[in-house]
Design an enzyme around this catalytic site. Structure first.
Site, PDB file in Angstrom:
ATOM      1  N   ILE A 297     -34.097 -16.860 -16.120  1.00 60.54           N
ATOM      2  CA  ILE A 297     -35.299 -17.298 -15.419  1.00 60.54           C
ATOM      3  C   ILE A 297     -36.548 -16.925 -16.214  1.00 60.54           C
ATOM      4  CG2 ILE A 297     -36.707 -16.977 -13.349  1.00 60.54           C
ATOM      5  CD1 ILE A 297     -34.322 -18.710 -12.870  1.00 60.54           C
ATOM      6  N   LYS A 379     -28.668  -8.345 -12.102  1.00 61.59           N
ATOM      7  CA  LYS A 379     -28.340  -9.302 -11.039  1.00 61.59           C
ATOM      8  C   LYS A 379     -26.841  -9.550 -10.859  1.00 61.59           C
ATOM      9  CE  LYS A 379     -28.717 -13.350 -14.030  1.00 61.59           C
ATOM     10  NZ  LYS A 379     -29.345 -14.656 -14.245  1.00 61.59           N
ATOM     11  N   SER A 418     -37.051 -13.065  -6.735  1.00 59.82           N
ATOM     12  CA  SER A 418     -36.042 -12.439  -5.886  1.00 59.82           C
ATOM     13  C   SER A 418     -34.831 -13.362  -5.740  1.00 59.82           C
ATOM     14  CB  SER A 418     -36.648 -12.081  -4.524  1.00 59.82           C
ATOM     15  OG  SER A 418     -35.768 -11.246  -3.794  1.00 59.82           O
ATOM     16  N   LYS A 421     -29.460 -13.209  -2.212  1.00 58.19           N
ATOM     17  CA  LYS A 421     -28.558 -12.080  -1.930  1.00 58.19           C
ATOM     18  C   LYS A 421     -29.293 -10.905  -1.295  1.00 58.19           C
ATOM     19  CE  LYS A 421     -25.217 -13.375  -5.465  1.00 58.19           C
ATOM     20  NZ  LYS A 421     -25.798 -14.717  -5.675  1.00 58.19           N
ATOM     21  N   SER A 476     -27.083 -16.946 -17.142  1.00 56.96           N
ATOM     22  CA  SER A 476     -26.099 -15.976 -17.614  1.00 56.96           C
ATOM     23  C   SER A 476     -25.323 -15.441 -16.416  1.00 56.96           C
ATOM     24  CB  SER A 476     -26.797 -14.826 -18.345  1.00 56.96           C
ATOM     25  OG  SER A 476     -27.699 -14.164 -17.490  1.00 56.96           O
TER      26      SER A 476
END
Length: 651
Positions: A297, A379, A418, A421, A476
Site C-alpha cells: 500500500i 500485517k 487500517s 481485521k 505481499s
C-alpha cells in the site's frame, strides 16, 4: 552454421556486409537497366558507359546510410523499414536521374535514370524480405520439441489485429481464429484468419485442439470482462490477456504484452473515477511523508501522490532494499515527469523505524510535512500471532510515536492505513490495528494532550483520520500470488477452510480512496471503504484453476489436474471479515467511502495503559499484552493458547 556465424558478428560488421551487398545490387541494377534498354546483354563499349556503374554505389551508399537503412534489424523489420527504403531510393533516384541529364554522357540513355532505381528497389527490398525470412526461421530440428500454443484471440479490434500480426512471426503460438461479439465481423476473415461467434467456441475448441484464449479487449469495462470470463470458465483453455487500454494508449501492441490474467480480471469491478480535486487537496505543492513506503500500500500511495506533484515526498522505510527499490522507481518517474511538463518533485529516502520516536521527531522537524500517510505495519496474521510483542510494538507504539511527532511539529493531516481485521478481531494483528485506531481517536479528541514520557501538554492542530479496508489484490502475503505459484507447480492449492470469505480491492483503487478519505478528514474519523461483495476463497481457487486451462481434482472428477486441500484455520484466523463495529455508517462525498461511528477511550484514561503496554512489550510480557488488548478492543476473542514462539521455546 552460416546463420549462427553471421548473427554472432558485431553490429558494425553486419552493417558493412549489408552495405557491400547494396553496392553490388546497385551495380547489378545498372547492368540490368542497360540490358533492358538496349535489348541485349550489356558490356560497355565506350568509356562514358562506365560512369553509371561508378555513380550508382557512390550515390546510394551515403544516402542509404544517412536515412537509417543500416540501423534496422532484419529479423524484426516491417512496414516502417519498407517505407524508409522507399524514401531512400526515391531520393537516390532524383539525384541519379538529375546527374545523368546534367552530364549528358554520350551513349548513356536518359531512361537509364528511371529504370535503374526501379530495379534497385526491387533488388534491395527483395533481399531484405528474404533475409528477414531466413534469419527469423527455425530449423526443423529446432521446431521439434518446441511447445506451440494453439490460440484463439477474443476481440477482432485493432488490439487483436496488432497482436495477431506479432504472432505471425512467433513460434510460440499458432493463431487459429478470432472470436468477436460483433455479428458484422463473424464469418469474415482478417488477414486470412477466420472470425467466429462466441457460441461456436465449445465445438471449435474440441475440433481444433485449442489450448489458449487471449483476451484482446483493452477498452471494455471490467464488468463485461467478468461476463466473458464466466462464459470461458467451463472451457478447457488457458485464458491470457493484454493490458488495459490506458497501458496500450501510447504504444503498439507487442507479443511481450501477453500475460496471465490479472487478479482484478478474476475479482475486480469497475472502479469509481477519483475526484481529482479531492486527491490534490493535501498533496499538490505540499510536503508529504509516507511511512512503510516500500510496502504494497505504501508504495502505491507514493506513486499516486507523485502524480499530484507534491513539493517533496518523504519515503520512510525500515527495509534498506525496499527503500532502495521504491526510490529508484520513483526517481525514474520524477525524471519522466520533468521531461514531460517540467515538474520538479524532491524525493527524500529515509531509513527509519517508526518504533524510534526520536528518529521520527527528527524527520518531522527537519522536513515539516503537511500530511503523513502512516502505512508502516506488520500485517501477516499468523506471524504477528507468533510474535505478539513485536506486532504490537510496530503497529500500536509505532503509530503513537509517529502521531506524537506529528502533533509536536504541527503536521496538518495524519492518515492511518487500517484494516477490516480490526473489527471484532480474533488475532493480535487485528487487535493491534484497532488499538492503533483508538490511539489516534483519543489524541484527536484532545486539544492539548500530555505525554507520560517527555513532557508537558502540547497544542494539537493535527487532523487525524483512519481508513479501514479489506484485502488488496496482489499485495505481499496475498492469497492470489500463492495460488498462482501452487497452480504452476501442479498443485495442490491449499486453503484453510472451505467457507472462508474475504473482501478484495485492487491496490491502486485502495490507495486512491485512502488519499481521498484523508483529504475529507476534519479530525478523528474512521473511514470505511466500500469493498463490494465478499468472495469465497474456494470459489476463487476453482476459478483460477479453470482459467489456467486445468481442471479441479475432486470427488466428482478424481482424474482432474489440480487438487484443493483444506488445511484448517490458522491461529487467529476468522472465517468472515467485517468492516464495521457499530451500525449505520454515514455517507460521504465519495460513493465508495463511508464514515463509521466507533467508540474510544479518552486520552486521559488511555495514556497510562499505553505506558503499561510499552513496558510489557519491552519485557515480552504477553500475558499483560493480552489483558490490555482484552480491556480496550471491543469484541477481541483471542485463542485460548498463547502462541508466542519465544515464550513457548523458553519454557
Amino acid at each position: 552454421m552460416i546463420k549462427q556465424q553471421l548473427l554472432g558478428q558485431s553490429r558494425r560488421v553486419k552493417q558493412l556486409v549489408v552495405a557491400l551487398a547494396d553496392v553490388i545490387m546497385g551495380i547489378v541494377a545498372v547492368w540490368i537497366a542497360y540490358s533492358l534498354r538496349l535489348d541485349t546483354l550489356h558490356w560497355p563499349y565506350s568509356v562514358h558507359q562506365w560512369w553509371p556503374y561508378a555513380l550508382a554505389p557512390v550515390l546510394a551508399a551515403p544516402i542509404f546510410w544517412r536515412t537509417g537503412l543500416y540501423r534496422a534489424v532484419f529479423r524484426h523489420s516491417g512496414m516502417a523499414a519498407m517505407r524508409a527504403l522507399v524514401i531512400a531510393v526515391t531520393l537516390y533516384a532524383v539525384l541519379f536521374f538529375g546527374l545523368l541529364v546534367l552530364m549528358s554522357w554520350p551513349d548513356v540513355p536518359r531512361s537509364l535514370g528511371l529504370l535503374q532505381p526501379l530495379i534497385l528497389i526491387l533488388l534491395v527490398g527483395g533481399s531484405r524480405a528474404a533475409a528477414r525470412q531466413w534469419l527469423s526461421s527455425l530449423s526443423a530440428g529446432q521446431r521439434r520439441g518446441m511447445p506451440v500454443s494453439r490460440l484463439l484471440i477474443y476481440g477482432a479490434g485493432s488490439a487483436g489485429v496488432q497482436i495477431a500480426n506479432a504472432i505471425a512471426t512467433s513460434h510460440e503460438f499458432k493463431l487459429l481464429g478470432f472470436v468477436d461479439d460483433s455479428r458484422a465481423l463473424q464469418g469474415l476473415t482478417i488477414n486470412h484468419v477466420p472470425v467466429y461467434a462466441p457460441a461456436e467456441l465449445p465445438d471449435l475448441i474440441e475440433k481444433d485442439g485449442i489450448t489458449d484464449m487471449l483476451l484482446a479487449l483493452p477498452s471494455i469495462t471490467r464488468a463485461r470482462r467478468n461476463e466473458i470470463l464466466n462464459d470461458l470458465q467451463p472451457l478447457p483453455v488457458h485464458v491470457r490477456s493484454l493490458p488495459g487500454f490506458s497501458d496500450l494508449a501510447h504504444g503498439r501492441v507487442a507479443l511481450a504484452d501477453i500475460k496471465d490474467l490479472d487478479v482484478e480480471d478474476l475479482l475486480g469491478r469497475d472502479p469509481v473515477p477519483p475526484d481529482r480535486a479531492l486527491l490534490a487537496r493535501n498533496l499538490k505543492g505540499k510536503v508529504v511523508l509516507v511511512t512503510g513506503a516500500a510496502g504494497s500500500i505504501g508504495s502505491e500511495l507514493c506513486r499516486q501522490i507523485l502524480q499530484e506533484r507534491p513539493a517533496c515526498l518523504i519515503l520512510v522505510e525500515h527495509s534498506e532494499f525496499g527503500l532502495y527499490s521504491i526510490h529508484q522507481e520513483l526517481g525514474h518517474l520524477c525524471r519522466r515527469m520533468a521531461e514531460r511538463d517540467g515538474s520538479a518533485v524532491e524525493l527524500a529516502p529515509l531509513l527509519a523505524n517508526v518504533r524510534d520516536y526520536g528518529r521520527m521527531l527528527e524527520i518531522c522537524r527537519a522536513y515539516q510535512p503537511h500530511t503523513i500517510y502512516h502505512a508502516a505495519a506488520y500485517k501477516h496474521v499468523p506471524l504477528v500471532e507468533n510474535n505478539p510483542a513485536e506486532g504490537i510494538a510496530n503497529n500500536v507504539l509505532g503509530t503513537f510515536n509517529t502521531a506524537r511527532a506529528a502533533i509536536e511539529t504541527g503536521v496538518s493531516h495524519f492518515v492511518l492505513v487500517s484494516t477490516d481485521k480490526a473489527v471484532r478481531p480474533t488475532n493480535v494483528m487485528g487487535a493491534s490495528k484497532r488499538l492503533a485506531e483508538m490511539v489516534l481517536q483519543a489524541l484527536s479528541a484532545t486539544p492539548a494532550p500530555s505525554f507520560v514520557q517527555g513532557g508537558s501538554a502540547v497544542d494539537n492542530r493535527t487532523r487525524f483520520a483512519m481508513v479501514r479496508f479489506g484485502n488488496v489484490l496482489g499485495s505481499s502475503g496475498s492469497v492470489v500470488p500463492l495460488f498462482r505459484r501452487q497452480i504452476e507447480a501442479g498443485g495442490p492449492i491449499t486453503l484453510t477452510h472451505a467457507d472462508v470469505t474475504r473482501y478484495f480491492m485492487t491496490i491502486p483503487e485502495a490507495a486512491q480512496l485512502v488519499l481521498q478519505a484523508g483529504a475529507m478528514a476534519e479530525g478523528g474519523e474512521v473511514y470505511v471503504l466500500d469493498m463490494g461483495e465478499p468472495v469465497r476463497i474456494i470459489d476463487l481457487a476453482r476459478r483460477m484453476v479453470k482459467l489456467s486451462g486445468f481442471t479441479v481434482r475432486d470427488e466428482n472428477r478424481p482424474d482432474g489436474d489440480i487438487a484443493i486441500e483444506v488445511t484448517g484455520l490458522r491461529p487467529g484466523e476468522k472465517l468472515y471479515e467485517e468492516l464495521l463495529i457499530g451500525d449505520n455508517p454515514v455517507e460521504t462525498l465519495h460513493p465508495r467511502i463511508l464514515k463509521a461511528h466507533e467508540e474510544f477511550v479518552p486520552w486521559a484514561e488511555f495514556q497510562d495503559d499505553l505506558e503499561r503496554l510499552r513496558r510489557a512489550v519491552k519485557a515480552n510480557d504477553t500475558a499483560t499484552l493480552r489483558t490490555l488488548l482484552l480491556k480496550h478492543v471491543s469484541g477481541f476473542t483471542p485463542d485460548a493458547q498463547d502462541s508466542d514462539l519465544v515464550g513457548s521455546a523458553s519454557l
